[in-house]
Motif scaffolding. Sequence first.
Motif, PDB file in Angstrom:
ATOM      1  N   ASP A  68       0.787  -1.212   0.039  1.00 40.26           N
ATOM      2  CA  ASP A  68       0.112   0.029   0.253  1.00 40.26           C
ATOM      3  C   ASP A  68       0.926   1.183  -0.142  1.00 40.26           C
ATOM      4  O   ASP A  68       2.017   1.075   0.073  1.00 40.26           O
ATOM      5  N   CYS A  69       0.395   2.388   0.137  1.00 36.33           N
ATOM      6  CA  CYS A  69       1.011   3.652  -0.019  1.00 36.33           C
ATOM      7  C   CYS A  69       1.670   3.925   1.136  1.00 36.33           C
ATOM      8  O   CYS A  69       2.549   4.773   0.834  1.00 36.33           O
TER       9      CYS A  69
ATOM     10  N   PHE B 195      -4.386  -4.406  -5.265  1.00 38.02           N
ATOM     11  CA  PHE B 195      -4.917  -3.187  -5.339  1.00 38.02           C
ATOM     12  C   PHE B 195      -5.356  -2.611  -6.444  1.00 38.02           C
ATOM     13  O   PHE B 195      -4.917  -2.507  -7.472  1.00 38.02           O
TER      14      PHE B 195
ATOM     15  N   ASN C 109      -9.965   4.512  -6.881  1.00 34.62           N
ATOM     16  CA  ASN C 109      -9.053   5.089  -6.218  1.00 34.62           C
ATOM     17  C   ASN C 109      -7.965   4.336  -5.563  1.00 34.62           C
ATOM     18  O   ASN C 109      -7.223   4.412  -4.611  1.00 34.62           O
TER      19      ASN C 109
ATOM     20  N   THR D  82      -7.927   1.609  -3.734  1.00 36.36           N
ATOM     21  CA  THR D  82      -8.236   1.362  -2.410  1.00 36.36           C
ATOM     22  C   THR D  82      -9.202  -0.226  -2.281  1.00 36.36           C
ATOM     23  O   THR D  82      -9.273  -0.500  -0.950  1.00 36.36           O
ATOM     24  N   THR D  83      -9.300  -0.830  -3.090  1.00 33.19           N
ATOM     25  CA  THR D  83      -9.951  -2.001  -3.237  1.00 33.19           C
ATOM     26  C   THR D  83      -8.891  -3.189  -3.136  1.00 33.19           C
ATOM     27  O   THR D  83      -8.084  -3.164  -4.168  1.00 33.19           O
TER      28      THR D  83
ATOM     29  N   GLU E   4     -12.640  -3.454   0.798  1.00 34.52           N
ATOM     30  CA  GLU E   4     -12.485  -2.090   0.469  1.00 34.52           C
ATOM     31  C   GLU E   4     -11.639  -1.408   1.720  1.00 34.52           C
ATOM     32  O   GLU E   4     -12.061  -1.847   2.912  1.00 34.52           O
ATOM     33  N   THR E   5     -10.458  -1.234   1.527  1.00 34.49           N
ATOM     34  CA  THR E   5      -9.609  -0.948   2.754  1.00 34.49           C
ATOM     35  C   THR E   5      -9.536   0.363   3.108  1.00 34.49           C
ATOM     36  O   THR E   5      -9.038   0.757   4.205  1.00 34.49           O
ATOM     37  N   GLU E   6      -9.771   1.300   2.219  1.00 35.48           N
ATOM     38  CA  GLU E   6      -9.794   2.566   2.536  1.00 35.48           C
ATOM     39  C   GLU E   6      -8.368   3.519   2.510  1.00 35.48           C
ATOM     40  O   GLU E   6      -7.949   4.125   3.083  1.00 35.48           O
ATOM     41  N   ILE E   7      -7.583   2.370   1.954  1.00 37.82           N
ATOM     42  CA  ILE E   7      -6.031   2.655   1.737  1.00 37.82           C
ATOM     43  C   ILE E   7      -5.437   2.428   0.718  1.00 37.82           C
ATOM     44  O   ILE E   7      -5.705   1.339  -0.008  1.00 37.82           O
ATOM     45  N   ALA E   8      -5.020   3.346  -0.037  1.00 41.15           N
ATOM     46  CA  ALA E   8      -4.495   3.166  -1.588  1.00 41.15           C
ATOM     47  C   ALA E   8      -3.528   2.109  -1.718  1.00 41.15           C
ATOM     48  O   ALA E   8      -2.348   2.294  -0.731  1.00 41.15           O
TER      49      ALA E   8
END
Length: 295
Positions: free
Chosen positions: A211-212, A251, A255, A257-258, A282-286
């Motif tokens: 992730d980012c 990912f 966006n 984030t999935t 859906e993680t809400e984290i890019a």
Amino acid sequence: MTDIQTPLPDLRCQLGEGPFWDQPTQTLYWVDIIGKAAFAWKPAQNDFQKWTFDSLISAIVPRRNGGFLVALHNELAFFDPQTGEVTPFVAPDADHAQNRSNEARVDPAGRFWLGTMQNNIGPKGEGLAITEHSGTLNRIDADGTVTRFGENIGISNTMLWSHDGTRMFFGDTLANRMDVYDFDMTTGTIGNPKLFCSVEGRGGMDGSAMDCDGFIWNARYGGSCIIRFNPAGAVDRIIDLPVTNPTSCVFGGPNMTTLYITSAADDTDGTRPLEGALLAIETEIAGAPCHRFAG
């Protein structure tokens, strides 16, 4: 975060693997190694495609020049989805006839990395015993030049690069370890491997996504979960899944984030209805983007 979706409810893979998200076209690609099939799915349109091959296939990635590069049983080939034509490209592991392709990713510079293992799949899809650590790690440049960086690998899994391009992560499931290497983005060379993480008791390390924030999300084959590791290699969280054998993740989504998770119905008792399904969280984290092959 714990809401796990099954976006393609009727699809089950014997050995789902190799998810790749193409951000420009909003398309998810992945394969069924045992089923000798590759898939493409555009979530926004629910547009689904399937291609079948005459060989085991462990990866399908888009090329910058159009079409795809596919990792077949013992070679890489170009695949034209319009005509179905498969054109041999290069056989990075030709000196190990007992091996098959397994893990594969493209680095940010567009070079293709292929990890192999002793073939454990028979002609009818039956399981074969792994008796030797004969796998290799290879970099394939756009012109087909092959450079080998590793030997004596049990089951190659996880290939990721840090956001600053100075580190590469690579794992061996049978050794139960993921290592971090110094990486030179200009030359595409690795060195100075050090242990990044090793976890006992939650299945075997399989494919991963980053992730980012530099955290690694690792699928745990046989462990029914994803483990998220922080940048220091410590366990940050464990996400339980309704499948026995999650195999890899990537990912995607508009966006990024999935988290899409592939899984395998093979090597299970069949009592869990989602074995082999594609899962989505859906993680809400890019997440970090995938890259097309430069060749």
